[in-house]
Scaffold this motif. Structure first.
Motif, PDB file in Angstrom:
ATOM      1  N   GLU A 150      11.274  96.398  41.836  1.00 52.23           N
ATOM      2  CA  GLU A 150      12.252  95.971  42.834  1.00 52.23           C
ATOM      3  C   GLU A 150      12.242  96.897  44.044  1.00 52.23           C
ATOM      4  O   GLU A 150      12.417  96.458  45.188  1.00 52.23           O
ATOM      5  CB  GLU A 150      13.662  95.913  42.227  1.00 52.23           C
ATOM      6  CG  GLU A 150      14.684  95.348  43.224  1.00 52.23           C
ATOM      7  CD  GLU A 150      16.099  95.324  42.677  1.00 52.23           C
ATOM      8  OE1 GLU A 150      17.034  95.440  43.519  1.00 52.23           O
ATOM      9  OE2 GLU A 150      16.282  95.199  41.450  1.00 52.23           O
ATOM     10  N   LEU A 155      11.733  95.660  48.044  1.00 48.85           N
ATOM     11  CA  LEU A 155      12.607  95.988  49.168  1.00 48.85           C
ATOM     12  C   LEU A 155      11.855  96.770  50.237  1.00 48.85           C
ATOM     13  O   LEU A 155      11.999  96.512  51.443  1.00 48.85           O
ATOM     14  CB  LEU A 155      13.820  96.777  48.667  1.00 48.85           C
ATOM     15  CG  LEU A 155      14.742  97.394  49.731  1.00 48.85           C
ATOM     16  CD1 LEU A 155      15.182  96.365  50.767  1.00 48.85           C
ATOM     17  CD2 LEU A 155      15.957  98.034  49.059  1.00 48.85           C
ATOM     18  N   GLU A 175      18.184  91.640  54.220  1.00 49.41           N
ATOM     19  CA  GLU A 175      19.326  91.496  53.317  1.00 49.41           C
ATOM     20  C   GLU A 175      18.786  91.398  51.891  1.00 49.41           C
ATOM     21  O   GLU A 175      18.266  90.370  51.485  1.00 49.41           O
ATOM     22  CB  GLU A 175      20.159  90.266  53.682  1.00 49.41           C
ATOM     23  CG  GLU A 175      20.765  90.355  55.080  1.00 49.41           C
ATOM     24  CD  GLU A 175      21.765  89.244  55.361  1.00 49.41           C
ATOM     25  OE1 GLU A 175      22.191  88.579  54.386  1.00 49.41           O
ATOM     26  OE2 GLU A 175      22.104  89.048  56.536  1.00 49.41           O
ATOM     27  N   HIS A 176      18.912  92.478  51.185  1.00 48.21           N
ATOM     28  CA  HIS A 176      18.410  92.545  49.811  1.00 48.21           C
ATOM     29  C   HIS A 176      19.563  92.881  48.888  1.00 48.21           C
ATOM     30  O   HIS A 176      20.236  93.910  49.054  1.00 48.21           O
ATOM     31  CB  HIS A 176      17.310  93.620  49.698  1.00 48.21           C
ATOM     32  CG  HIS A 176      16.776  93.767  48.302  1.00 48.21           C
ATOM     33  ND1 HIS A 176      15.631  93.117  47.873  1.00 48.21           N
ATOM     34  CD2 HIS A 176      17.225  94.493  47.235  1.00 48.21           C
ATOM     35  CE1 HIS A 176      15.403  93.433  46.602  1.00 48.21           C
ATOM     36  NE2 HIS A 176      16.356  94.267  46.195  1.00 48.21           N
ATOM     37  N   ARG A 177      19.785  92.037  47.917  1.00 42.60           N
ATOM     38  CA  ARG A 177      20.814  92.275  46.905  1.00 42.60           C
ATOM     39  C   ARG A 177      20.206  92.014  45.538  1.00 42.60           C
ATOM     40  O   ARG A 177      20.139  90.889  45.079  1.00 42.60           O
ATOM     41  CB  ARG A 177      22.033  91.379  47.138  1.00 42.60           C
ATOM     42  CG  ARG A 177      22.753  91.669  48.456  1.00 42.60           C
ATOM     43  CD  ARG A 177      23.912  90.722  48.703  1.00 42.60           C
ATOM     44  NE  ARG A 177      24.654  91.061  49.903  1.00 42.60           N
ATOM     45  CZ  ARG A 177      24.328  90.682  51.130  1.00 42.60           C
ATOM     46  NH1 ARG A 177      23.257  89.909  51.311  1.00 42.60           N
ATOM     47  NH2 ARG A 177      25.062  91.035  52.172  1.00 42.60           N
ATOM     48  N   GLY A 178      19.716  93.079  44.921  1.00 44.54           N
ATOM     49  CA  GLY A 178      19.047  92.953  43.640  1.00 44.54           C
ATOM     50  C   GLY A 178      19.828  93.608  42.525  1.00 44.54           C
ATOM     51  O   GLY A 178      20.986  94.014  42.685  1.00 44.54           O
ATOM     52  N   LYS A 179      19.189  93.735  41.381  1.00 43.15           N
ATOM     53  CA  LYS A 179      19.838  94.336  40.221  1.00 43.15           C
ATOM     54  C   LYS A 179      20.040  95.835  40.421  1.00 43.15           C
ATOM     55  O   LYS A 179      21.076  96.392  40.026  1.00 43.15           O
ATOM     56  CB  LYS A 179      18.994  94.085  38.970  1.00 43.15           C
ATOM     57  CG  LYS A 179      19.569  94.702  37.704  1.00 43.15           C
ATOM     58  CD  LYS A 179      18.705  94.401  36.483  1.00 43.15           C
ATOM     59  CE  LYS A 179      19.290  95.051  35.223  1.00 43.15           C
ATOM     60  NZ  LYS A 179      18.447  94.757  34.016  1.00 43.15           N
ATOM     61  N   TYR A 180      19.055  96.506  41.043  1.00 36.53           N
ATOM     62  CA  TYR A 180      19.089  97.959  41.159  1.00 36.53           C
ATOM     63  C   TYR A 180      19.363  98.460  42.574  1.00 36.53           C
ATOM     64  O   TYR A 180      19.846  99.579  42.742  1.00 36.53           O
ATOM     65  CB  TYR A 180      17.758  98.552  40.679  1.00 36.53           C
ATOM     66  CG  TYR A 180      17.442  98.255  39.237  1.00 36.53           C
ATOM     67  CD1 TYR A 180      18.048  98.974  38.208  1.00 36.53           C
ATOM     68  CD2 TYR A 180      16.557  97.235  38.895  1.00 36.53           C
ATOM     69  CE1 TYR A 180      17.759  98.707  36.878  1.00 36.53           C
ATOM     70  CE2 TYR A 180      16.263  96.961  37.565  1.00 36.53           C
ATOM     71  CZ  TYR A 180      16.875  97.695  36.562  1.00 36.53           C
ATOM     72  OH  TYR A 180      16.596  97.415  35.236  1.00 36.53           O
ATOM     73  N   PHE A 181      19.063  97.636  43.583  1.00 35.14           N
ATOM     74  CA  PHE A 181      19.184  98.101  44.960  1.00 35.14           C
ATOM     75  C   PHE A 181      19.826  97.039  45.842  1.00 35.14           C
ATOM     76  O   PHE A 181      19.618  95.833  45.644  1.00 35.14           O
ATOM     77  CB  PHE A 181      17.795  98.453  45.531  1.00 35.14           C
ATOM     78  CG  PHE A 181      17.061  99.474  44.733  1.00 35.14           C
ATOM     79  CD1 PHE A 181      17.412 100.814  44.791  1.00 35.14           C
ATOM     80  CD2 PHE A 181      16.010  99.096  43.897  1.00 35.14           C
ATOM     81  CE1 PHE A 181      16.743 101.770  44.039  1.00 35.14           C
ATOM     82  CE2 PHE A 181      15.328 100.033  43.148  1.00 35.14           C
ATOM     83  CZ  PHE A 181      15.699 101.374  43.214  1.00 35.14           C
ATOM     84  N   LYS A 182      20.594  97.529  46.796  1.00 38.46           N
ATOM     85  CA  LYS A 182      21.180  96.676  47.819  1.00 38.46           C
ATOM     86  C   LYS A 182      20.926  97.323  49.168  1.00 38.46           C
ATOM     87  O   LYS A 182      21.068  98.536  49.331  1.00 38.46           O
ATOM     88  CB  LYS A 182      22.679  96.480  47.588  1.00 38.46           C
ATOM     89  CG  LYS A 182      23.014  95.703  46.316  1.00 38.46           C
ATOM     90  CD  LYS A 182      24.507  95.563  46.125  1.00 38.46           C
ATOM     91  CE  LYS A 182      24.822  94.670  44.935  1.00 38.46           C
ATOM     92  NZ  LYS A 182      24.252  95.201  43.679  1.00 38.46           N
ATOM     93  N   CYS A 183      20.548  96.516  50.134  1.00 42.95           N
ATOM     94  CA  CYS A 183      20.281  97.024  51.480  1.00 42.95           C
ATOM     95  C   CYS A 183      20.492  95.898  52.472  1.00 42.95           C
ATOM     96  O   CYS A 183      19.924  94.809  52.317  1.00 42.95           O
ATOM     97  CB  CYS A 183      18.860  97.559  51.584  1.00 42.95           C
ATOM     98  SG  CYS A 183      18.428  98.182  53.228  1.00 42.95           S
ATOM     99  N   VAL A 184      21.326  96.137  53.471  1.00 45.59           N
ATOM    100  CA  VAL A 184      21.525  95.184  54.563  1.00 45.59           C
ATOM    101  C   VAL A 184      21.345  95.956  55.866  1.00 45.59           C
ATOM    102  O   VAL A 184      22.258  96.627  56.350  1.00 45.59           O
ATOM    103  CB  VAL A 184      22.921  94.528  54.503  1.00 45.59           C
ATOM    104  CG1 VAL A 184      23.079  93.539  55.658  1.00 45.59           C
ATOM    105  CG2 VAL A 184      23.127  93.825  53.167  1.00 45.59           C
TER     106      VAL A 184
END
Length: 514
Positions: A207, A211, A244-253
């Motif tokens: 993941e 990202l 815009e990434h919203r995953g299980k381990y990481f989030k980044c906007v």
């Protein structure tokens, strides 16, 4: 099997290697067999072999105890002079890359204590490795810089920004060695109780890469940077995408904060050879560090990894495989052997064991110092070890019929656990050719005993032989002088970006879906 506890007085606390090992000179009798199909390109010419200098910004990287040797300058690694002079030396000597290993925390597995490692200077102390790169880039034009960074401990956004900046400052000469960490000591240093489970670390890394490709490849269009004073437009906002990434381990906007660097994605190295690591490397890596006790063992791993890459839609020849290799060189075989005996005077057995145990996770203090390891991986005395750890102990290097903690420690005192060769440039070149012929390796991480003299010896004694034998390419230097690291890897001008079959190419700005 005896089970010597860490505090048993029979376990020496600081035992130097006091006598030469006969095993260290057994490589003289290798048969001179002709080169097989490996080592040649499709047109029948020899492929260009890539050479990296393998170092670490700290003491006791691979040969513990050599800080005591007057020839060794590792105590000056906390100065810019060491690194600037080294960069100039390596570029002049036609090395492709300076590869910088790293670790977090201290080695505290052996005797269940960090004391042996700290006392001996076994990868201790360690300094930050990225700060020195800009200074080295300023005095070189083609030398690349490989930097180890971990996907388990650092947010992708920060790593992406830092590597893009370095890629700009070096004009595209940066590589990222992707690691997931292997040490609970490192995890504790980072505020975790322990590392995530082994295979989960690669799920996290997968993941992480998804990202980071979005940031490096998909956030900016190639022509987003405008610099138009007439319209007061620095960058076209329509061509800078907010990820815009919203995953299980990481989030980044956020959009990536750095405009596209010469390579966008740095050249990607990886070293994991477990099933999960091999699957990850065959998908993402362009260069893979691989190890093993002999060329046949390593060759099978390379063959399987290339096939795995092909099954994932990649060109298997796009993957370049490197092994670590430590030569001890002299103008003659006798001179090289004399150097080896001198180096052995400074080695510290407990420090070598502390480093080995810290990396492998095996506490060899629980074995008798002169007790033979079983040769059968299924032996009940190894039942508490992982499959990988059993492999480490039961696959002894070529030429070793006896394999005990003491011999393992003495063997790893010269160049760590990597293969080594003692002799003239001709003899060392013969050994490199053996690995090329049998294992199909593409390059070597050249290790050291003393620094920087080890690489001076490579330049004086080995490089001329490799040039004469045609292993360094027709130009006898970088294929693309002044080019990016990826161009120099593949030897093709203009080849500075991820290749089309690489999964990161699917995240390019013009193909990434919003």
């Amino acid at each position: 099997m005896s089970n010597i506890a860490a505090n048993n007085p029979e376990t020496p606390q600081s035992t130097p290697i006091s006598k030469p090992l006969e095993n260290l000179t057994l490589h003289d009798e290798k048969p001179k067999t002709p080169l097989g199909p490996h080592g040649f390109t499709s047109d029948g010419s020899k492929k260009r072999i890539l050479l990296n200098a393998f170092d670490m910004n700290g003491i006791g990287h691979t040969s513990v105890g050599q800080w005591q040797n007057p020839t060794d300058k590792s105590k000056t690694k906390n100065t810019l002079d060491y690194w600037i002079n080294l960069a100039k030396l390596l570029e002049k000597g036609k090395f492709n890359t300076l590869f910088l290993a790293d670790n977090f925390g201290s080695h505290d597995v052996y005797q269940e204590s960090h004391a042996p490692a700290i006392k001996a200077g076994a990868q201790w102390p360690l300094y930050e490795r990225e700060k020195i790169v800009s200074a080295m880039a300023a005095v070189t034009k083609s030398l690349g810089f490989g930097i180890t960074s971990c996907t388990t401990f650092e947010p992708p956004f920060l790593l992406a920004k830092r590597f893009s900046t370095l890629d700009h400052l070096t004009r595209g000469r940066i590589a990222w060695n992707i690691v997931t960490s292997w040490s609970d000591s490192a995890a504790r240093a980072m505020g975790l109780e322990a590392l995530p489970e082994h295979d989960e670390r690669y799920v996290i890394a997968e993941e992480y890469l998804q990202l980071i490709y979005k940031l490096w490849e998909g956030s900016w269009a190639d022509d987003a940077l405008v610099l138009d004073t007439n319209t007061s437009t620095f960058a076209n906002p329509d061509k800078v995408r907010k990820i815009e990434h919203r995953g299980k381990y990481f989030k980044c906007v956020s959009a990536h904060q750095v405009d596209p660097s010469p390579q966008r994605t740095p050249l990607l190295f990886q070293a994991g050879m477990s099933p999960a690591g091999a699957a990850f490397g065959s998908k993402h890596a362009e260069c893979i560090f691989i190890g093993g006790p002999n060329p046949a063992f390593v060759g099978e791993k390379i063959k399987k990894t290339r096939a795995l890459a092909q099954s994932q839609g990649r060109n298997p020849s796009d993957l370049k495989f490197f092994i670590s290799f430590t030569p001890v060189l002299g103008s003659t075989d006798e001179e090289a052997q004399a150097k080896l005996q001198e180096y052995l005077k400074y080695s510290i057995l407990d420090g070598s064991l502390a480093k080995f145990c810290g990396i492998s996770g095996i506490d060899l203090a629980k074995f008798g110092l002169d007790e033979e390891f079983p040769t059968d991986p299924e032996h009940p005395t190894l039942s508490h070890l992982s499959v990988k750890q059993r492999e480490v102990l039961t696959n002894r290097p070529d030429g070793y019929e006896s394999w005990t903690p003491r011999i393992l420690g003495e063997w790893s005192a010269i160049g760590g656990s990597s293969p080594f060769q003692v002799g003239s440039g001709e003899m060392v070149a013969d050994e490199l050719e053996r690995w090329i012929r049998i294992a199909d390796v593409d390059g070597f991480n050249i290790g050291h005993v003393v620094v920087p003299q080890a690489w001076v010896d490579v330049i004086d004694f080995l490089i001329p032989v490799l040039e004469k034998r045609g292993w360094l390419g027709n130009s006898n230097e970088y294929s693309v002088p002044g080019g990016t690291l990826r161009e120099n890897l593949y030897g093709t001008p203009g080849d500075s970006r991820l290749r089309a079959s690489h999964p990161g190419s699917a995240f390019k700005f013009d193909v990434l879906q919003k």
